[in-house]
Design a protein around this motif. Structure first.
Motif, PDB file in Angstrom:
ATOM      1  N   HIS A   1      10.216 -21.979 -11.031  1.00  0.00           N
ATOM      2  CA  HIS A   1      10.708 -20.732 -10.462  1.00  0.00           C
ATOM      3  C   HIS A   1       9.599 -19.701 -10.580  1.00  0.00           C
TER       4      HIS A   1
ATOM      5  N   ALA B   1      15.551 -14.862  -4.082  1.00  0.00           N
ATOM      6  CA  ALA B   1      15.381 -16.057  -3.247  1.00  0.00           C
ATOM      7  C   ALA B   1      14.307 -16.975  -3.817  1.00  0.00           C
ATOM      8  N   ALA B   2      13.211 -16.374  -4.282  1.00  0.00           N
ATOM      9  CA  ALA B   2      12.125 -17.184  -4.835  1.00  0.00           C
ATOM     10  C   ALA B   2      12.527 -17.855  -6.143  1.00  0.00           C
TER      11      ALA B   2
ATOM     12  N   SER C   1      14.532 -26.235  -7.403  1.00  0.00           N
ATOM     13  CA  SER C   1      13.173 -26.660  -7.751  1.00  0.00           C
ATOM     14  C   SER C   1      13.050 -26.770  -9.253  1.00  0.00           C
TER      15      SER C   1
ATOM     16  N   ARG D   1      12.223 -19.242   0.974  1.00  0.00           N
ATOM     17  CA  ARG D   1      12.613 -20.556   0.450  1.00  0.00           C
ATOM     18  C   ARG D   1      11.987 -21.693   1.254  1.00  0.00           C
ATOM     19  N   LYS D   2      11.935 -21.545   2.575  1.00  0.00           N
ATOM     20  CA  LYS D   2      11.443 -22.632   3.422  1.00  0.00           C
ATOM     21  C   LYS D   2      10.025 -23.031   3.064  1.00  0.00           C
TER      22      LYS D   2
ATOM     23  N   GLU E   1      15.478 -16.845   3.654  1.00  0.00           N
ATOM     24  CA  GLU E   1      15.269 -18.206   4.138  1.00  0.00           C
ATOM     25  C   GLU E   1      13.783 -18.494   4.358  1.00  0.00           C
TER      26      GLU E   1
ATOM     27  N   THR F   1      15.570 -18.669  -7.306  1.00  0.00           N
ATOM     28  CA  THR F   1      16.790 -19.480  -7.348  1.00  0.00           C
ATOM     29  C   THR F   1      16.701 -20.684  -6.418  1.00  0.00           C
ATOM     30  N   GLN F   2      15.494 -21.080  -6.057  1.00  0.00           N
ATOM     31  CA  GLN F   2      15.331 -22.263  -5.224  1.00  0.00           C
ATOM     32  C   GLN F   2      15.692 -23.523  -6.013  1.00  0.00           C
TER      33      GLN F   2
ATOM     34  N   GLU G   1       5.084 -26.982  -2.788  1.00  0.00           N
ATOM     35  CA  GLU G   1       5.231 -25.713  -3.509  1.00  0.00           C
ATOM     36  C   GLU G   1       3.873 -25.081  -3.810  1.00  0.00           C
TER      37      GLU G   1
ATOM     38  N   HIS H   1       8.295 -21.795   0.213  1.00  0.00           N
ATOM     39  CA  HIS H   1       7.946 -21.543  -1.191  1.00  0.00           C
ATOM     40  C   HIS H   1       6.830 -20.491  -1.256  1.00  0.00           C
TER      41      HIS H   1
END
Length: 607
Positions: A136, A127-128, A133, A95-96, A92, A130-131, A59, A98
């Motif tokens: 956030h 998207a960033a 993780s 998210r892939k 995607e 709600t990963q 991350e 970060h």
């Protein structure tokens, strides 16, 4: 970072709330700012410290990348993403890896209209945030809205003529206002980072890549304008700005997009010419500084581009100039940084040199893996990685992106392209048009009932100019001939001039017969129009340097921009409803002899 920051507990709670909010958003919609309440102030470094402590190495590395993504919205698959990222939708991609940020272009379909841009911005933030993780972290959403020749978002967003035009206007208040309006409109669309202002000092009239993107060939004027725009973007509009291209791209005849420029300035020349705008940006609190892909032997004799130079980025920018903010590379897809090393190695070397963020690597999987490996093997220390991520997180917090990651689509009409903003742009642009020659006193032109041929560069440019003259009573004919007119096009325009009372001819980099106009058609067009004996007004719609190659033209105006706002302004000047007040912000050298000045900095006529 400011002293008003969050405690560990309040930030964790606030970030969780933002994540839950994001989960409930549709891709095209956005919660208004009130749905993400301001987070309460508490102990300094609270959010940054707690977030950093809970991030994985993957991350952290992701925060160092700002990438372009293809698609009009966040969740619709776009096949163009697959070769670059192995996944199809922009969400995607975020998210892939970060990702720390994304950058918008027209060619990626990111910028269609304000509603679409806002929906994309909010969808990518969702998207960033709600990963799956422990942290956030919202995105930097960036674009290059320098205005003028580098404008990514067109109307209905308010347009300005660009940096060199503002330099001609000489008003730091106007420069700041233009940045504030641009910044406010970007922010309304969810774009929180503008890679502007250009801080290069354009002392080379043959510069193919900077030119009118620079405010001036005078370091003092350029510095004043840069400082004003930084305050407009950041203090007034509340978005991040980025001074570019460090250590200075103003004295080269080579385009770093396609080759590797060499700057031959001495260290003393750099201090006197190139450094002042960057020092002004730092003094104004600039959030980001962008590197240049060029060789500057007086600052680093290794042969490496500045982007990969530790002496330049860490020694000079961090050490000597005392810069504390984020250092971002120029696009790593540009040839100027790819000549010596592979794309994965470039990413590692840029970070090792002192860069904090990597812009647009063309080999994301390889570069991401290489940076991770460099951290695991100690080539990039974990302390250095944490320092880079800390700077990125501090920017996101202090710029309000953490508290308000989403834009409100219902507020767009009250911000973007408002009558007040458009009127301000017109007024500012009216003060930039420069009358360089008026030997035969052709201007102001008696337009009422006059038959005027408008010819030269630009389908939109010539039509906009004709429409502007028609508003003042002229009867106009348009003959657009492009940047490289053929003999047939020249002959057609000359024939049309025979029945006209006057001719207005637009040029666009007519000096550049190697690239823009390889046939020399623009120069031929002007010369043959002058031979008709009709009154001819030459309007340079980009670089003001065209006059050096058209010295026989008795009447010459410089707009520094072919944006309609500049062309409408020059129409008002031609017709006399506005008197020209712009002053040359550059020296115009004699063609072929840069040591001799044809028209000096500060020259400008009026009536």
């Amino acid at each position: 970072m400011s002293g008003s920051v969050l405690s560990r507990r309040s930030v964790i709670a606030g970030a969780a709330g933002v994540a839950l909010l994001g989960a409930g958003l549709s891709t095209a919609a956005a919660a208004p700012p009130s749905a993400a309440p301001p987070l309460p102030p508490a102990a300094e470094h609270g959010w940054v410290t707690s977030t950093l402590a809970r991030m994985t190495t993957e991350e952290k590395v992701g925060q160092l990348f700002i990438q372009n993504v293809y698609g009009k919205d966040a969740t619709t698959p776009d096949a163009r993403n697959i070769p670059l990222y192995g996944v199809a939708s922009p969400a995607e991609v975020v998210r892939k890896y970060h990702l720390g940020g994304v950058i918008y272009f027209a060619w990626t379909d990111s910028v269609q209209n304000p509603q679409q841009i806002t929906g994309l911005s909010n969808g990518l933030q969702q998207a960033a945030l709600t990963q799956d993780s422990k942290v956030h972290v919202p995105l930097q959403v960036a674009t290059d809205q320098e205005q003028g020749v580098v404008t990514r978002i067109g109307p209905p967003a308010t347009q300005f003529p660009g940096s060199m035009a503002l330099g001609a206007g000489r008003s730091t208040d106007d420069a700041r206002t233009a940045a504030r309006i641009t910044g406010e409109e970007l922010k309304a669309m969810g774009v929180n980072t503008d890679f502007a202002p250009d801080s290069d000092v354009n002392v080379n009239a043959l510069n193919p890549v900077i030119g009118t993107r620079s405010f001036s060939s005078d370091p003092g004027l350029a510095a004043d304008m840069v400082g004003a725009q930084v305050r407009g973007y950041q203090d007034d509009a509340g978005i991040s700005s980025s001074a570019k291209h460090f250590p200075g791209h103003g004295d080269t005849a080579t385009d770093s997009h396609v080759a590797f420029p060499i700057i031959t300035h001495t260290r003393q020349q750099w201090e006197q010419v190139d450094a002042p705008p960057f020092k002004a940006a730092i003094a104004s609190g600039i959030d980001m500084i962008m590197t240049a892909h060029l060789n500057f032997p007086a600052l680093d004799d290794s042969g490496d581009p500045a982007t990969l130079s530790r002496p330049i980025l860490t020694g000079l920018l961090r050490g000597e100039l005392g810069y504390k903010g984020v250092i971002v590379t120029d696009s790593l897809a540009m040839q100027g940084v790819r000549d010596l090393y592979g794309d994965a190695e470039v990413a590692v070397r840029a970070l090792s040199a002192g860069a904090d963020q990597l812009l647009m690597t063309p080999a994301m999987d390889d570069a991401y893996a290489a940076v991770l490996d460099a951290v695991h093997t100690g080539r990039i220390s974990r302390a250095d990685l944490d320092a880079k991520v800390t700077r990125v997180l501090e920017l996101k917090y202090s710029r309000g992106i953490v508290a308000h990651p989403y834009a409100d689509p219902t507020a767009l009409d009250s911000v973007v392209g408002t009558p007040e903003h458009l009127a301000a742009a017109d007024a500012i642009t009216d003060r930039t048009t420069t009358l360089v020659k008026n030997d035969t006193h052709t201007l102001p032109l008696a337009t009422s009932g006059a038959k005027v041929l408008v010819t030269g560069y630009g389908v939109t440019t010539t039509q906009t100019l004709a429409d502007g003259l028609a508003k003042q009573g002229a009867v106009t004919t348009v003959k657009q001939t492009g940047t490289s007119p053929t003999d047939a096009q020249v002959a057609s325009a000359v024939a049309a001039a025979a029945t006209q009372d006057a001719v207005v001819v637009t040029t666009m980099k007519a000096w550049d017969t190697s690239v823009t106009d390889p046939r020399g058609g623009q120069q031929k067009l002007v010369k043959q129009l002058l031979a008709t004996g009709k009154p001819v007004v030459v309007v340079a719609t980009r670089d003001p340097y065209d006059i050096a190659y058209l010295t026989q033209a008795p009447t010459y105006l410089a707009t520094y921009s072919y944006s309609p706002v500049a062309i409408e302004a020059v129409a008002r000047v031609i017709g006399g409803t506005v008197a020209p007040t712009g002053k040359l912000p550059v020296d115009i050298p004699v063609a072929g002899d840069p040591s001799r000045v044809l028209y000096p900095f500060g020259h400008g006529l009026t009536y």
